[in-house]
Design a protein around this motif. Sequence first.
Motif, mmCIF file in Angstrom:
data_model
loop_
_atom_site.group_PDB
_atom_site.id
_atom_site.type_symbol
_atom_site.label_atom_id
_atom_site.label_comp_id
_atom_site.label_asym_id
_atom_site.label_seq_id
_atom_site.Cartn_x
_atom_site.Cartn_y
_atom_site.Cartn_z
ATOM 1 N N ARG A 97 0.808 -1.215 0.000
ATOM 2 C CA ARG A 97 0.000 0.000 0.000
ATOM 3 C C ARG A 97 0.847 1.273 0.000
ATOM 4 N NH1 ARG A 97 -4.156 0.674 4.315
ATOM 5 N NH2 ARG A 97 -4.727 2.313 2.844
ATOM 6 N N VAL A 98 1.956 1.272 0.724
ATOM 7 C CA VAL A 98 2.741 2.495 0.857
ATOM 8 C C VAL A 98 3.540 2.803 -0.406
ATOM 9 C CG1 VAL A 98 4.600 3.634 2.119
ATOM 10 C CG2 VAL A 98 2.889 2.290 3.355
ATOM 11 N N HIS A 99 4.160 1.814 -0.991
ATOM 12 C CA HIS A 99 5.015 2.096 -2.146
ATOM 13 C C HIS A 99 4.259 2.637 -3.359
ATOM 14 C CE1 HIS A 99 8.842 1.041 -0.469
ATOM 15 N NE2 HIS A 99 8.310 -0.053 0.049
ATOM 16 N N PRO A 100 3.074 2.129 -3.674
ATOM 17 C CA PRO A 100 2.325 2.783 -4.758
ATOM 18 C C PRO A 100 2.028 4.245 -4.455
ATOM 19 C CG PRO A 100 1.431 0.602 -4.348
ATOM 20 C CD PRO A 100 2.422 0.868 -3.255
ATOM 21 N N ALA A 101 1.743 4.546 -3.183
ATOM 22 C CA ALA A 101 1.491 5.940 -2.805
ATOM 23 C C ALA A 101 2.755 6.780 -2.966
ATOM 24 C CB ALA A 101 0.982 6.006 -1.372
ATOM 25 N N LEU A 102 3.904 6.219 -2.592
ATOM 26 C CA LEU A 102 5.169 6.925 -2.777
ATOM 27 C C LEU A 102 5.446 7.151 -4.262
ATOM 28 C CD1 LEU A 102 7.446 5.065 -0.190
ATOM 29 C CD2 LEU A 102 6.703 7.448 -0.060
#
Length: 321
Positions: free
Chosen positions: A150-155
């Motif tokens: 979830r975090v890496h796509p947001a980054l």
Amino acid sequence: MTDWVLLGLIAALVVLLLLTVFGFVVYSGLFTEVVVSAGSPPVGSMTLAYKFRVGPYGESGQLFTDGCSISSKLCSIGVYYDNPHTVSPEKCRFAIGRILSEGDAKPSEEQIKRFQKYGFKIFSFPAPSHVVMATFPFTTPLSIHLAVNRVHPALDTYIKERKLCAHPRIEIYKQDRIYFVCPLARQGDFYVPEMKELERKSRAAAAVAEDAQTDITGVDTMSETSSISVEATTDSRDTSVATSILLPFPGSRGREEADTRSEHSYSESGASGSSFEELDLEAAGDGEGAPGLLPDAGHAGSQELIDKWTKEPIAAERGEE
């Protein structure tokens, strides 16, 4: 009548089981909002014990386990240098280890010797000046998989929209939080010695290939996209215990340092650069970092950007600590 009671009990148990699983996933961070920001870092300078590997990111799980088995009380750290979606798995480069100390604190000789005994090396990272960052709850082993997915796509989205150069990807597992940090400046300071050596060899090979191409055609036919950005010569930093412990990192240096991005670099960018002043530095306004951590002095400057990384390794391949 007995059959109906039995079926009712089975149905109730199934419902309870499903509710338990759902509650576990929610507790692990399923519905946690991912907030990405740029500004002052949530971490300071640190000394770490690490192992460097070239290969599939799925192998990082065993390295996390190795570090945790030596000292379960220390925080884990992972530094990922390549984009697994554009670089073949066997060529991905990463360093995994444990944080021995932060800020002005020095690691104990006992800790250093213990990690070195099991093949870990000692190195120090300075406090990053500006970063792209996000956090995620670290409540269960499932949190790791949810966080990475979830975090890496947001980054990726944040970095791409602002045409930033933010790499490498650093994951820090501290208490009940996972910190995702992508330095915006002085990225070479976060390259372990093995990584720097591979970069030197890569540039040397590229230079030889370019010279050969020029000799054959009489003109330089190397395309812009095939070039590798050159890393400026940096002050050598010995990885010995004495250097890691005794020599402090300067808050600033009297010269410009060129970007050390490689052709594999884990960053997303556009055709034009964005300076720190153009960023919406959400966390930099008050200059406050996380309690007990020592952010570095501000460092601003324009950076030339190139199309690079887009996503962190697949979470399911990571082993739990």
